[in-house]
Motif scaffolding. Sequence first.
Motif, PDB file in Angstrom:
ATOM      1  N   ILE A 104      94.933  30.795  13.760  1.00  0.00           N
ATOM      2  CA  ILE A 104      95.413  30.435  15.095  1.00  0.00           C
ATOM      3  C   ILE A 104      94.319  30.656  16.126  1.00  0.00           C
ATOM      4  O   ILE A 104      93.981  29.770  16.910  1.00  0.00           O
ATOM      5  CB  ILE A 104      96.694  31.234  15.452  1.00  0.00           C
ATOM      6  N   GLY A 111      87.590  22.512   9.690  1.00  0.00           N
ATOM      7  CA  GLY A 111      86.588  23.430  10.211  1.00  0.00           C
ATOM      8  C   GLY A 111      87.027  24.881  10.164  1.00  0.00           C
ATOM      9  O   GLY A 111      86.386  25.751  10.736  1.00  0.00           O
ATOM     10  N   SER A 114      91.368  28.195  15.750  1.00  0.00           N
ATOM     11  CA  SER A 114      91.731  26.839  16.176  1.00  0.00           C
ATOM     12  C   SER A 114      91.847  26.764  17.684  1.00  0.00           C
ATOM     13  O   SER A 114      91.391  25.805  18.311  1.00  0.00           O
ATOM     14  CB  SER A 114      93.074  26.409  15.572  1.00  0.00           C
ATOM     15  N   VAL A 115      92.476  27.778  18.272  1.00  0.00           N
ATOM     16  CA  VAL A 115      92.700  27.776  19.713  1.00  0.00           C
ATOM     17  C   VAL A 115      91.372  27.714  20.464  1.00  0.00           C
ATOM     18  O   VAL A 115      91.240  27.024  21.467  1.00  0.00           O
ATOM     19  CB  VAL A 115      93.520  29.013  20.134  1.00  0.00           C
ATOM     20  N   LYS A 137      88.816  26.126  19.829  1.00  0.00           N
ATOM     21  CA  LYS A 137      88.252  24.778  19.923  1.00  0.00           C
ATOM     22  C   LYS A 137      88.920  23.977  21.044  1.00  0.00           C
ATOM     23  O   LYS A 137      88.306  23.084  21.611  1.00  0.00           O
ATOM     24  CB  LYS A 137      88.464  24.029  18.590  1.00  0.00           C
ATOM     25  N   VAL A 138      90.202  24.266  21.313  1.00  0.00           N
ATOM     26  CA  VAL A 138      90.936  23.482  22.303  1.00  0.00           C
ATOM     27  C   VAL A 138      90.939  24.179  23.667  1.00  0.00           C
ATOM     28  O   VAL A 138      90.902  23.536  24.704  1.00  0.00           O
ATOM     29  CB  VAL A 138      92.386  23.227  21.817  1.00  0.00           C
ATOM     30  N   LEU A 139      91.012  25.507  23.651  1.00  0.00           N
ATOM     31  CA  LEU A 139      90.965  26.286  24.900  1.00  0.00           C
ATOM     32  C   LEU A 139      89.660  27.087  24.887  1.00  0.00           C
ATOM     33  O   LEU A 139      89.655  28.272  24.560  1.00  0.00           O
ATOM     34  CB  LEU A 139      92.171  27.219  24.990  1.00  0.00           C
ATOM     35  N   PRO A 140      88.539  26.459  25.228  1.00  0.00           N
ATOM     36  CA  PRO A 140      87.225  27.077  25.017  1.00  0.00           C
ATOM     37  C   PRO A 140      87.002  28.360  25.815  1.00  0.00           C
ATOM     38  O   PRO A 140      86.142  29.157  25.467  1.00  0.00           O
ATOM     39  CB  PRO A 140      86.240  25.982  25.449  1.00  0.00           C
ATOM     40  N   ARG A 141      87.802  28.575  26.865  1.00  0.00           N
ATOM     41  CA  ARG A 141      87.540  29.773  27.677  1.00  0.00           C
ATOM     42  C   ARG A 141      88.107  31.029  27.055  1.00  0.00           C
ATOM     43  O   ARG A 141      87.783  32.139  27.487  1.00  0.00           O
ATOM     44  CB  ARG A 141      88.132  29.593  29.080  1.00  0.00           C
ATOM     45  N   LEU A 142      89.042  30.886  26.072  1.00  0.00           N
ATOM     46  CA  LEU A 142      89.650  32.087  25.469  1.00  0.00           C
ATOM     47  C   LEU A 142      88.710  32.704  24.437  1.00  0.00           C
ATOM     48  O   LEU A 142      87.980  32.010  23.751  1.00  0.00           O
ATOM     49  CB  LEU A 142      90.988  31.727  24.826  1.00  0.00           C
TER      50      LEU A 142
END
Lengths: 270, 270, 270
Positions: free
Chosen positions: A259, A83, A262-263, A265-270
Amino acid sequence: MVSSFSLGVIALLSTMIGTLVGRLGGADEKLVNQGLFGFNSLLTGMALYLFLTGPYHWILSLIGAFLAAIVTAALMHVMKNTGLPVLTFPFVRLTLFTLLISYRLSAVHISNALVPQSLWQWKLDITGPFNLKEGIFTGIGQVFFLDYTISGILLFVAVFWAGWRYGLYALLGNAVALVTALVLGAERSLIFVGLYGYNGILTAIAVAVVFNTSKRPLSYVTGIFAACLTVPITASLHSWLLPFGLPPLTMPFVLSTWIVLSVRKVLPRL
Amino acid sequence: MVSSFSLGVIALLSTMIGTLVGRLGGADEKLVNQGLFGFNSLLTGMALYLFLTGPYHWILSLIGAFLAAIVTAALMHVMKNTGLPVLTFPFVRLTLFTLLISYRLSAVHISNALVPQSLWQWKLDITGPFNLKEGIFTGIGQVFFLDYTISGILLFVAVFWAGWRYGLYALLGNAVALVTALVLGAERSLIFVGLYGYNGILTAIAVAVVFNTSKRPLSYVTGIFAACLTVPITASLHSWLLPFGLPPLTMPFVLSTWIVLSVRKVLPRL
Amino acid sequence: MVSSFSLGVIALLSTMIGTLVGRLGGADEKLVNQGLFGFNSLLTGMALYLFLTGPYHWILSLIGAFLAAIVTAALMHVMKNTGLPVLTFPFVRLTLFTLLISYRLSAVHISNALVPQSLWQWKLDITGPFNLKEGIFTGIGQVFFLDYTISGILLFVAVFWAGWRYGLYALLGNAVALVTALVLGAERSLIFVGLYGYNGILTAIAVAVVFNTSKRPLSYVTGIFAACLTVPITASLHSWLLPFGLPPLTMPFVLSTWIVLSVRKVLPRL
């Protein structure tokens, strides 16, 4: 074009070749129109024209532009599942790969500017004149391998023309990358010709504008953070590539943007 | 077998080990029968037998053949989502990895033929005798690390036996790779022992015959193009691996074939 | 903490930073509680504190711990499709990347212990005192960069406390890695400070206990096999990283565990 007529012709032809490969190959119309094929071909053609020498380097540059479109298509497929966008990764990979051919094929000549060195003999020397005015305008020029102040000014005008957000983040990305490089003690001879700035510019625009469709407020901060991140990435890649004498090109932009995307997707609040 | 009895025994045992691991491990029957486990084990066993020395190198070769089947299974899983075949990538990765062990473990001895060198001291010397007749037959032999003309002729006969298309593309792939290498000015000492040809052979067969199930007319052209592409890839990999003194093995075949197979998904008309 | 107070403080702060990033960033609660963010931050903070020097290295260590949580999130996304866990790969990648920054940014100073060397000048010297008692306890300490016997004993106690299976496989993994390293002729100066053992410990625990939810009987054998495999992987990575003067960290654990977990999907009987 201001700085070199022949480079401009190569740039134009490379873009045309890339777009043609995309169109004739039957790629998704949308991808071709986004300029993904053309942009990687443009950068590859220009880079090979500048970093190779010899009487036939313009032919090799155009072959490189053709292959860039091919490699772009290949990497699009390979990366589909992640993605993540390919960005300028096809250009970086292909150009670094092609430059090293010169050590084994006598028809290909590499520029004297690219000298392999050992890490154990390397001495860091950061001294040099402090020239802030140049630093502001050379960064954007380096995106297209131009280190003339005047080309930089024209490019900034063009970017603002495309949209004020683009222009703003180009200026901001360059500024924070410059400051980070100065604070961390990078070589001034690199900073003020824009070699620490251009990845910051691309990254800030990509993270805060292009890939910020949901307009989340924190994205503007993330864009600035990602632009700062290109500085240590540039430094590290310089070390990794030293034994091969190769420049990091836009790889710091690619890594920093990947980076952040990708981040999210895993840390949606950032 | 013509060239070395012990190498033949290692080849036979390695293939058996690889196939056994696939079968006992409970792999999909189809994958085992396609020879994927056996082929990577065969190549790894032979390569380690030739590139390692010392009294126990035959044991290390057979352990390598066993691990090749394991690594093949692992890479099949990792690459499943890309839709690309593993080809001989497990063999290349494992062999390069194993050869470097010799610098740290005293039970493993690397052949004197593999010497690490620095890129900054490297001088390209392409001179050497022009021996076209040898060039035709050594390429196919090098697939199995054989540089005798007679082994090459026998292998060509074997490949034609498997199907005339295989034989035809083996000849064509070798020929275009040789011509490309000569035009681009590669080292004649490598060209005429087949070190630029064998990747062309494998690639032409893979692209134009094995992975050409839909029989599209352009695939034959693509096969020839991909075989040419192995030449610059071989040259570049030689440079990248120079500081470690390692050969590129069949990695140019793997990369060139992956590029073509990926591109077909994005540019369906090629 | 027995061995160094400041290292303990850095470890504590790094873990907190990593966990906080995971929690505030809105990561899946389960991932945060498994300690994935905290563990990679912990290791990165400690490694940078030990391998960097200069007055500000503690700040750089904590920034590294923050970035480790970011990179962990990024790699989780990129690797999602493979179904493989990220393990300590974020830590390894980020630490190796950061250490090389020091050659280009004058604010970052690398420890004198990490010296780039050329492979062609490297001479293997495996001699050294034979100290089995130390070898047993230093391996587990090296997971946290401690090479004191007393720290190792305390850590073993802690691991047994967590569950007898953990303790058993820590002992077994260390033992088989030590024996493999001795048989293959590794450097005794590395073996008996635990540098060949710690990857064996992590791998045996991961393969035989943590990722063995289905309790298949063969998994215990596979765990031992995977622990042995870390020895050649460690040796090979040492060679690959020699020109950069970098240590392999826990990469052998990561690679060996990934291989086993991938193989299980393709060869279900193993």
